[in-house]
Each structure stands twice: as C-alpha cells, then as structure tokens.
Design an enzyme around this catalytic site. Structure first.
Site, short mmCIF file in Angstrom:
data_model
loop_
_atom_site.label_atom_id
_atom_site.label_comp_id
_atom_site.label_asym_id
_atom_site.label_seq_id
_atom_site.Cartn_x
_atom_site.Cartn_y
_atom_site.Cartn_z
N LYS A 1 6.01 5.95 7.63
CA LYS A 1 5.47 5.07 8.67
C LYS A 1 6.59 4.53 9.55
O LYS A 1 7.61 4.05 9.05
CB LYS A 1 4.74 3.88 8.04
CG LYS A 1 3.53 4.27 7.21
CD LYS A 1 2.91 3.07 6.54
CE LYS A 1 1.71 3.49 5.69
NZ LYS A 1 1.17 2.35 4.92
N TYR B 1 1.56 1.29 13.91
CA TYR B 1 2.40 2.22 13.16
C TYR B 1 1.93 3.65 13.30
O TYR B 1 0.76 3.93 13.44
CB TYR B 1 2.52 1.82 11.69
CG TYR B 1 1.24 1.53 10.95
CD1 TYR B 1 0.75 2.42 10.00
CD2 TYR B 1 0.53 0.35 11.17
CE1 TYR B 1 -0.41 2.15 9.29
CE2 TYR B 1 -0.63 0.06 10.46
CZ TYR B 1 -1.09 0.97 9.52
OH TYR B 1 -2.24 0.70 8.83
N ASP C 1 -6.40 -5.91 -2.36
CA ASP C 1 -5.00 -6.21 -2.63
C ASP C 1 -4.85 -7.21 -3.77
O ASP C 1 -3.90 -7.14 -4.54
CB ASP C 1 -4.31 -6.72 -1.37
CG ASP C 1 -4.12 -5.63 -0.34
OD1 ASP C 1 -4.29 -4.45 -0.68
OD2 ASP C 1 -3.78 -5.95 0.82
N HIS D 1 0.82 -1.21 0.00
CA HIS D 1 0.00 0.00 0.00
C HIS D 1 0.86 1.27 0.00
O HIS D 1 1.94 1.30 0.57
CB HIS D 1 -0.89 0.04 1.25
CG HIS D 1 -1.78 -1.14 1.38
ND1 HIS D 1 -2.13 -1.67 2.60
CD2 HIS D 1 -2.41 -1.91 0.46
CE1 HIS D 1 -2.94 -2.70 2.43
NE2 HIS D 1 -3.10 -2.86 1.13
#
Length: 180
Positions: free
Chosen positions: A70, A130, A167, A61
């Site tokens: 991140k 995250y 996905d 992603h």
C-alpha cells in the site's frame, strides 16, 4: 521526491516535491520509474479512499493471501499511520513503524506486502487515500488488535478510539497468521 528509510528498511517515507504559488500546488504522487529507482517496484491494481472522523482507529489489517502493498497518504486532515512487520523470516518481525501523515506535510508511506496496516485520526476528519498492489479479498482479510500489548504500539490517542466491531474482535499478535 525524497524516499527515506524508516527503522524498518522496507517501509519507506516518501516526501514528494511540492510546487506551489498563490494559485495552489502541484505534486507528483506516483512515478513508476522514480519509485523503482528507490527500491519500490510495485504495480498497483486498486485505489481506495476513506473518510473518518476524529479518534477513529482503523486496523491493524492485512490479507494472508493476496497480500497488498500500500502507498498511503492523507489528502485532508492528519493521521498517525502504522505498519507492522508480519514476515517471520524478517529481522524486524513483530516490529512497527509509525508516521504522522497530514494534508500539510503531504508525506506518503510505502507499506510493502507482508505488513499489517492501521491508522488513527488526529484531526476533526481525515481523508485517507491508498494505492494497492492486489485486490481486496475479504475471505483472506485478517485483523490484529490495535491495542496488543506484545506490539506495544505508541498510538497518540487522546480519547477512547472509535473502532469497528470487526477490529475490536481482532486476533492478538501471538495468535495471528503471519507470513513466512
């Protein structure tokens, strides 16, 4: 805290100092001054937490606008975490880095803006946390197929991965929108 360069220098493996005794442990997971001294000068605006079952594969992603840096870690279980460089101007464009993050090693990975990110769960379950440098922007979210042969990511897959429909319908790397 040790900050270690990976084969893609902008992606950093972070090994926090952990202080433990019979009561448990303490560790500092974020310190703006220490991270800035290590070349990670980030302002975080959002924290996320996901729980996934074994063989789940999430990613790859990224957000083509409002790209997110991140700082990722596993607080329960074990994952293989991957960052793919999508910056066309980078000497490591199209290359990937993978690290095993576990609740035991307590390592973190810094994935800067301009990278696609994903992970594969190797334990029974995994809690993945995250910090993000920009807000989630669904209209700018993109997904590259995890099994893209051009990227040739060496996932430690031991069974058919559990992948979302989104996905599964990701773009192949050669057709993906990338950063300049």
């Amino acid at each position: 805290m040790d900050v270690i360069e990976t084969p893609i220098p902008d992606v950093k493996l972070i090994k926090p100092k952990v202080f433990g005794d019979e009561r448990g442990f303490f560790m500092e997971t974020w310190n703006a001054q220490v991270f800035a001294e290590a070349g990670i000068d980030a302002t975080f605006v959002q924290d996320n937490h996901s729980r996934s079952v074994q063989h789940t594969l999430r990613g790859l992603h990224y957000q083509i606008r409002q790209p997110q840096g991140k700082l990722v870690r596993v607080t329960r279980g074990e994952v293989f975490d991957v960052a793919v460089d999508l910056r066309k101007s980078s000497p490591t464009f199209g290359q990937w880095v993978g690290e095993v993050l576990t609740e035991k090693n307590q390592h973190q990975l810094w994935v800067p803006p301009g990278f696609a990110h994903g992970f594969y769960v190797m334990s029974d379950t995994a809690d993945f946390q995250y910090k993000c440098t920009d807000f989630y922007a669904p209209k700018h979210e993109r997904s590259i197929r995890w099994d893209d042969s051009t990227l040739a990511i060496d996932w430690p897959i031991t069974a058919d991965p559990l992948v979302s429909d989104k996905d599964r319908q990701g773009t192949w790397f050669k057709q993906a929108e990338c950063f300049e």
